[in-house]
Every structure is written in structure tokens, then in C-alpha cells.
Design an enzyme around this catalytic site. Structure first.
Site, PDB file in Angstrom:
ATOM      1  N   LYS A  68      21.689-102.381   7.872  1.00 28.79           N
ATOM      2  CA  LYS A  68      21.762-101.554   6.655  1.00 28.79           C
ATOM      3  C   LYS A  68      20.843-102.112   5.568  1.00 28.79           C
ATOM      4  O   LYS A  68      20.124-101.364   4.904  1.00 28.79           O
ATOM      5  CB  LYS A  68      23.222-101.492   6.158  1.00 28.79           C
ATOM      6  CG  LYS A  68      24.113-100.666   7.073  1.00 28.79           C
ATOM      7  CD  LYS A  68      25.594-100.832   6.797  1.00 28.79           C
ATOM      8  CE  LYS A  68      26.408-100.131   7.888  1.00 28.79           C
ATOM      9  NZ  LYS A  68      27.856-100.326   7.775  1.00 28.79           N
TER      10      LYS A  68
ATOM     11  N   GLN B 196      32.104-103.479   4.565  1.00 27.74           N
ATOM     12  CA  GLN B 196      32.001-103.437   6.026  1.00 27.74           C
ATOM     13  C   GLN B 196      33.382-103.644   6.658  1.00 27.74           C
ATOM     14  O   GLN B 196      34.085-104.593   6.332  1.00 27.74           O
ATOM     15  CB  GLN B 196      31.024-104.537   6.504  1.00 27.74           C
ATOM     16  CG  GLN B 196      30.744-104.530   7.995  1.00 27.74           C
ATOM     17  CD  GLN B 196      30.033-103.255   8.472  1.00 27.74           C
ATOM     18  OE1 GLN B 196      29.180-102.711   7.785  1.00 27.74           O
ATOM     19  NE2 GLN B 196      30.398-102.780   9.647  1.00 27.74           N
TER      20      GLN B 196
ATOM     21  N   ASP C   3      30.159 -94.237   2.203  1.00 28.33           N
ATOM     22  CA  ASP C   3      30.695 -94.229   3.570  1.00 28.33           C
ATOM     23  C   ASP C   3      31.563 -92.988   3.808  1.00 28.33           C
ATOM     24  O   ASP C   3      31.880 -92.661   4.948  1.00 28.33           O
ATOM     25  CB  ASP C   3      31.560 -95.482   3.805  1.00 28.33           C
ATOM     26  CG  ASP C   3      30.855 -96.513   4.677  1.00 28.33           C
ATOM     27  OD1 ASP C   3      29.936 -96.144   5.430  1.00 28.33           O
ATOM     28  OD2 ASP C   3      31.249 -97.693   4.615  1.00 28.33           O
TER      29      ASP C   3
END
Ligand code: NDP
Length: 293
Positions: free
Chosen positions: A52, A96, A119
Site C-alpha cells: 500500500k 491493517q 477501507d
């Protein structure tokens, strides 16, 4: 059989996003900025996070990585999220997953400002997605939809079977494919570990999305001739032949299933790469204040 080439798509989309950044900045916009929080040193999470960060740099985004040791108390993590929520320079904020067992994923997801939740895991974004309002769509389902669109795969009236009902993949993709309009209007069946007659249901799918996390679970005798097969699964197994010492295996037994398909994604090189791109697209939307002005 045609391969759904996530690598090629990801590279094209990165070029598109990079030129969007240049145009946005030329018209007075800011540099899009994604902040990522990583707790602990899990090998797979390290790999995903570094992918990322690298992708951000490739398209001209700013990227901030905040790392914590695995034993960080939940309240300290939540305090950092609040701080990043309030930082006007940060457009997208992700934590994460998975998190260590002493930290509640639900508390963490809800602590993120939904306007920065690129997200798409926050209940506000999930709820808006369900009722068809503009929202951040979680990255893996968004990547799957983009793939279906770019390859012009028809979905209207098709029988679509999703195996796996997680909140981040199976459940949202099943809702998205059953929404009105393209790429939707499919008749969707959502399967899970308690589904009876799984093989029979799966073998009727025009579009099969495998997101159960069981390596090579889907075999040729479970797939209809001409089906579109999208393999989301990623299982890391040790390998003595790769440089990293790891090899990635999908949920589909590719070699025997591929000859029966009209389209199929490889693993690696399929959906996984698009997940990162969808995250970049959501961060760009946030920098432009498109979803939440
Ligand atoms: P979860 O582990 O959260 O959920 C798995 C789902 O599969 C559950 O709903 C479970 O059912 C179902 N399931 C498990 N075994 C079976 C079985 N034998 N038959 C039918 N259903 C079964 O999955 P995630 O969605 O988080 O991940 C799925 C896979 O996708 C993993 O391999 C993961 O690594 C990968 N992944 C890939 C991403 C990418 O970028 N390509 C992103 C996210 C995930 P039940 O609910 O009943 O337990």
C-alpha cells in the site's frame, strides 16, 4: 478461456490515478494522503502494508505509516486514531487487520472518522452502500466490480454464487452484485460453512466468487461450463522455490478449473492487486471530497 488480468488492470489504473493527481493538483487541489496503522509484525500484514505504501508513492500520494508494537493497549490505539481523524492533511485512514486479540476490531473500525474510512468498513459506509447511497466501498469488493466492468462481463439476470460471508468481502460483494444497475442485477446466493449442498449450488453459478480462504477448495467438478470465476482467496504456504520462501494459493484449483471457464482470475495476479488500487481510488475521492463534501 480468458484470464482476468489484475496485474495489467492495476498498472493501467495506477497510471490513470497518477494523472488524476497531477490534474487535481494543477487545479489547486492537495496531494492525497493515506495514513496506515500497523500493529505488530505479522508477515502477511507487513507485505500488504508495504504494498500500500509503495502504491501511494507510485501514484504521487503522500503516505504515513504509524507502527505500534503488538502489546499496545486498545485505548492508546484509539487515541492515535482520534488524532489522525483530526489531522486535516490526512484524507484516508486505515488500520491493517487482523489486530491482536486484546483489541476489538469493531471499536477500532468505529473510531475511524467515516469520512476518512477508505477501507469502507465503518457501519456508516456499509449502511450507505446497502441502500445505494454514495459511500466508500470496501476495497476488495470494489476491485471485483471494477474487474467485471473493465472486462464487460454481463451480470444482469445471471446466477451469481459467493462463497464466504465475511464483512469485508463476501457480504458486501453479494449486496453489490444484487443492487439495481450494472454491475449488478444478478441473482445472488451467499454461501458459508453451514450451507447444505454447496457443490450443487456452486455448480449452477454463471459467476462464482470464491472468498472462503480454503486453498484450492473449488474443483473442476463444482464449476459450470463457461462460468466466470473470481478467486479472492489468498493462502500463504511455504515454498522452497520462491525468493521470499512463500507462495500464494487461491481458493480455486486453477489448472483444472480454468479450461471450463469463460473468464478466470489467477492467484497471484488477480483480485489481490486491485484491492490496493481500490484503496487509492477511495483516497482520491476523499481528497476531492466527492462522497462527503
Ligand atoms: P473470513 O475468514 O473472514 O471468512 C471466510 C468465510 O468463508 C466465512 O464466511 C466462512 O463461513 C466461509 N467458509 C469457510 N470454509 C468454508 C467451507 N468449507 N465452505 C463454505 N464456506 C466456508 O474470510 P475473508 O473474507 O476475510 O477472506 C477470505 C479469503 O480471501 C482469505 O483467503 C483471505 O486471505 C482472502 N482475502 C483476499 C483479499 C484480496 O485482496 N484479494 C482481501 C481480503 C481477503 P462461516 O461464516 O460460516 O464461518
Amino acid at each position: 478461456m480468458q484470464l482476468l488480468d489484475g496485474k495489467k488492470m492495476a498498472s493501467e489504473m495506477k497510471t490513470e490515478i497518477a494523472s488524476e493527481v497531477i490534474q487535481f493538483k494543477a487545479s489547486g487541489g492537495k496531494t492525497p494522503h493515506l495514513a496506515t496503522i500497523l500493529v505488530g509484525h505479522d508477515g502477511a500484514s507487513e507485505t500488504y502494508v508495504s504494498g500500500k505504501v509503495k502504491a501511494c508513492h507510485e501514484v504521487g500520494f503522500k503516505s504515513t505509516l504509524v507502527r505500534f508494537e503488538v502489546d499496545i493497549p486498545e485505548n492508546e490505539l484509539l487515541a492515535k486514531i482520534v488524532e489522525l481523524n483530526m489531522d486535516d492533511d490526512i484524507d484516508g485512514l486505515i488500520v491493517q487487520l487482523p489486530l491482536p486479540p486484546h483489541i476489538s476490531e469493531r471499536n477500532v473500525i468505529e473510531a475511524i472518522d467515516y469520512r476518512k474510512d477508505v477501507d469502507g468498513f465503518h457501519p456508516v459506509n456499509l449502511g450507505r452502500m446497502v441502500i445505494g447511497m454514495p459511500s466508500y466501498i470496501s476495497a476488495t469488493p470494489a476491485g471485483i466490480l471494477e474487474m467485471i466492468k473493465r472486462y464487460n462481463i454481463p451480470t444482469e439476470g445471471k446466477s451469481c454464487v459467493v462463497v464466504g460471508r465475511s464483512n469485508i468481502v463476501g457480504k458486501p460483494v453479494s449486496i453489490l452484485l444484487s443492487r439495481k444497475g450494472y454491475p449488478g442485477d444478478a441473482t445472488v446466493t451467499l454461501c458459508h460453512s453451514k450451507t447444505l449442498n454447496l457443490k450443487e449450488i456452486v455448480s449452477q453459478a454463471d459467476i462464482l466468487i470464491a472468498a472462503l480462504g480454503q486453498a484450492e477448495f473449488i474443483k473442476a467438478d463444482m464449476v459450470k461450463e463457461g462460468a466466470v470465476v473470481i478467486d479472492v482467496g489468498i493462502t500463504r504456504i511455504k515454498s522452497s522455490v520462491t525468493k521470499s520462501g512463500w507462495k500464494l494459493i487461491g481458493d480455486v484449483k486453477f489448472d483444472e478449473v480454468a479450461p471450463k471457464c469463460s473468464y478466470i482470475t489467477p492467484v497471484p495476479g488477480g483480485v489481490g492487486l486491485l484491492t490496493v488500487i481500490a484503496l487509492l481510488k477511495n483516497t482520491m475521492l476523499s481528497a476531492k471530497r466527492t462522497i462527503y463534501p
